[in-house]
Design a protein around this motif. Structure first.
Motif, PDB file in Angstrom:
ATOM      1  N   HIS A  43      34.989  44.076  23.161  1.00 31.79           N
ATOM      2  CA  HIS A  43      35.991  43.952  24.182  1.00 31.79           C
ATOM      3  C   HIS A  43      36.859  43.099  23.838  1.00 31.79           C
ATOM      4  O   HIS A  43      36.617  41.811  23.233  1.00 31.79           O
ATOM      5  CB  HIS A  43      35.068  43.874  25.500  1.00 31.79           C
ATOM      6  CG  HIS A  43      35.981  43.904  26.875  1.00 31.79           C
ATOM      7  ND1 HIS A  43      36.635  44.937  27.051  1.00 31.79           N
ATOM      8  CD2 HIS A  43      36.383  42.963  27.584  1.00 31.79           C
ATOM      9  CE1 HIS A  43      37.396  44.697  28.313  1.00 31.79           C
ATOM     10  NE2 HIS A  43      37.209  43.541  28.524  1.00 31.79           N
ATOM     11  N   LEU A  44      38.207  43.036  24.285  1.00 34.09           N
ATOM     12  CA  LEU A  44      38.998  42.210  24.062  1.00 34.09           C
ATOM     13  C   LEU A  44      40.176  42.204  25.255  1.00 34.09           C
ATOM     14  O   LEU A  44      40.722  43.362  25.569  1.00 34.09           O
ATOM     15  CB  LEU A  44      39.834  42.314  22.687  1.00 34.09           C
ATOM     16  CG  LEU A  44      41.139  41.597  22.522  1.00 34.09           C
ATOM     17  CD1 LEU A  44      40.841  40.078  22.502  1.00 34.09           C
ATOM     18  CD2 LEU A  44      41.701  41.650  21.122  1.00 34.09           C
ATOM     19  N   PHE A  45      40.416  41.254  25.843  1.00 37.42           N
ATOM     20  CA  PHE A  45      41.562  41.212  26.837  1.00 37.42           C
ATOM     21  C   PHE A  45      42.580  40.051  26.827  1.00 37.42           C
ATOM     22  O   PHE A  45      41.994  38.978  26.425  1.00 37.42           O
ATOM     23  CB  PHE A  45      40.939  41.663  28.434  1.00 37.42           C
ATOM     24  CG  PHE A  45      40.086  40.383  28.814  1.00 37.42           C
ATOM     25  CD1 PHE A  45      40.723  39.395  29.559  1.00 37.42           C
ATOM     26  CD2 PHE A  45      38.553  40.331  28.772  1.00 37.42           C
ATOM     27  CE1 PHE A  45      40.119  38.225  30.175  1.00 37.42           C
ATOM     28  CE2 PHE A  45      38.204  39.199  29.147  1.00 37.42           C
ATOM     29  CZ  PHE A  45      38.669  38.118  29.980  1.00 37.42           C
ATOM     30  N   LEU A  46      43.766  40.296  27.388  1.00 38.11           N
ATOM     31  CA  LEU A  46      44.645  39.202  27.527  1.00 38.11           C
ATOM     32  C   LEU A  46      45.516  39.507  28.732  1.00 38.11           C
ATOM     33  O   LEU A  46      45.953  40.565  28.745  1.00 38.11           O
ATOM     34  CB  LEU A  46      45.564  39.357  26.003  1.00 38.11           C
ATOM     35  CG  LEU A  46      46.589  38.309  26.009  1.00 38.11           C
ATOM     36  CD1 LEU A  46      46.241  36.822  26.263  1.00 38.11           C
ATOM     37  CD2 LEU A  46      47.642  38.731  24.795  1.00 38.11           C
ATOM     38  N   ARG A  47      45.676  38.361  29.464  1.00 38.31           N
ATOM     39  CA  ARG A  47      46.573  38.614  30.654  1.00 38.31           C
ATOM     40  C   ARG A  47      47.146  37.299  31.139  1.00 38.31           C
ATOM     41  O   ARG A  47      46.409  36.253  31.092  1.00 38.31           O
ATOM     42  CB  ARG A  47      45.875  39.402  31.783  1.00 38.31           C
ATOM     43  CG  ARG A  47      44.571  38.603  32.232  1.00 38.31           C
ATOM     44  CD  ARG A  47      43.941  39.506  33.475  1.00 38.31           C
ATOM     45  NE  ARG A  47      43.534  40.672  32.989  1.00 38.31           N
ATOM     46  CZ  ARG A  47      42.116  40.875  32.490  1.00 38.31           C
ATOM     47  NH1 ARG A  47      41.376  39.752  33.105  1.00 38.31           N
ATOM     48  NH2 ARG A  47      41.574  41.922  32.354  1.00 38.31           N
ATOM     49  N   THR A  48      48.316  37.377  31.679  1.00 38.25           N
ATOM     50  CA  THR A  48      49.001  36.282  32.523  1.00 38.25           C
ATOM     51  C   THR A  48      48.463  36.252  33.801  1.00 38.25           C
ATOM     52  O   THR A  48      48.500  37.076  34.461  1.00 38.25           O
ATOM     53  CB  THR A  48      50.370  36.205  32.465  1.00 38.25           C
ATOM     54  OG1 THR A  48      50.947  35.159  33.022  1.00 38.25           O
ATOM     55  CG2 THR A  48      50.915  37.573  32.834  1.00 38.25           C
TER      56      THR A  48
END
Length: 350
Positions: free
Chosen positions: A191-196
């Motif tokens: 799993h990989l996530f990226l968010r402002t």
């Protein structure tokens, strides 16, 4: 996406808190107490030829070491990503100079400007490139934080709240070879996530591109003065980073079904030694689970998660946590970015 090769590069000899006190007029005991960092590393123009002197030098060394660790040739790469907050020039892009120096041509290159979330930003980009049909790439994180340091005379005029901005950092680089083939040894992305998360929130860290010597003159009540290279709201960071880290690990464990206290390798945010240990205790992560580096390396910006991954792989390859699971949390305070990564180690084909 599978991560197959890893590296870390730290320039020169470690710089102790006593060295910092003598060099910049800081106080050794204050550094010990406020940061929890013992040493860091800095690039220097007068270093021996074999020692990196710039972001590009660090990136080249990290790239070469990661390729060797993965046992792959540079000609097998389909793309190159460099994440940094301190490129050597505005143009040409440092990533293209690095590509030239490692013998890479006729592939897309990407230079991503970021801070603490940069490594996972690079891996997020790499996963999208692999999903588009490319087969193998290299992601590098490198920073020369010393470039942002003011002169000794300017440091002497700073308050303790301002001084802490400079006491945390160090130079360094790390890299990872990434592969679209899920079979084989390495770390498989679960799993990989990226968010402002910064809408409506003030930046907690600002770094201006002109550097301290090129800062414009402003008029003040006591006469003209140069605008600061940047600011850091350490109180906001101290307050919000731990809660963001907790939220990241909750999402990662919910997505994977892994219990945090059973995960073999937990890679915590690495602002400084004091805050990292505070976050560890808040989350109930045992010392033997945590993969920390900041107390010895300083905060190397974009390099930190790659250095942590490299050290986690050392543990795994030495027999500590074989077939282990890894959870990574990154928080960038510049405009508040959160990112998380879950990885599973595998020795060979699934």
């Amino acid at each position: 996406m599978r991560l197959t090769g890893f590296s870390e590069v730290l320039p020169g000899e470690p710089v102790t808190n006593r060295d910092m006190a003598e060099r910049f007029g800081l106080h050794e005991k204050w550094l010990d107490m406020m940061t929890g960092n013992r040493t860091r590393y800095f690039c220097a123009t007068d270093s021996p030829p074999s020692v990196p002197k710039s972001t590009g030098d660090l990136a080249v060394a990290a790239a070469t070491a990661a390729l060797a660790d993965a046992d792959v040739d540079v000609a097998s790469l389909d793309f190159l990503v460099l994440t940094t907050a301190s490129p050597d020039h505005l143009m040409p892009a440092t990533v293209n100079l690095v590509a030239d120096r490692i013998g890479l041509n006729d592939v897309p290159t990407f230079q991503l400007m970021s801070g603490c979330a940069g490594a996972l930003t690079g891996l997020y980009t790499a996963r999208a490139l692999l999903a588009s049909g490319l087969r193998r790439g290299l992601v590098i994180g490198a920073d020369t934080c010393l470039n942002f340091f003011p002169s000794s005379g300017q440091i002497e005029a700073m308050s303790p709240a301002e001084l802490i901005n400079f006491a945390l950092f160090g130079d360094g680089a790390g890299a990872a070879v990434v592969d679209a083939d899920p079979d084989g040894p390495g770390l498989l992305v679960e799993h990989l996530f990226l968010r402002t998360t910064g809408m409506g929130r003030k930046p907690a860290q600002t770094a201006r591109w002109f550097g301290i010597e090129g800062a414009p003159l402003l008029e003040g009540p006591d006469g003209p003065y140069r605008e600061s290279w940047g600011e850091e709201d350490y109180k906001a960071i101290e307050h919000h980073v731990p809660e963001h880290a907790e939220s990241i690990f909750k999402e990662l464990t919910a997505e994977t079904g892994w219990a945090l206290d059973e995960v073999e390798h937990v890679l915590l945010p690495q602002l400084n030694g004091v805050m990292t240990d505070s976050i560890r205790k808040r989350l109930g992560v045992r010392p033997e689970q945590a993969v920390n580096c900041v107390a010895d390396t300083g905060n190397n910006g974009n390099a930190v998660p790659f250095i942590q991954l490299n050290r986690a792989m050392r543990r795994i390859r030495s027999g500590l946590g074989v077939e282990g699971r890894l959870l990574v949390a990154n928080v960038e305070s510049s405009k508040w970015i959160t990112s998380g990564l879950a990885l599973r180690h595998q020795n060979g084909a699934r």
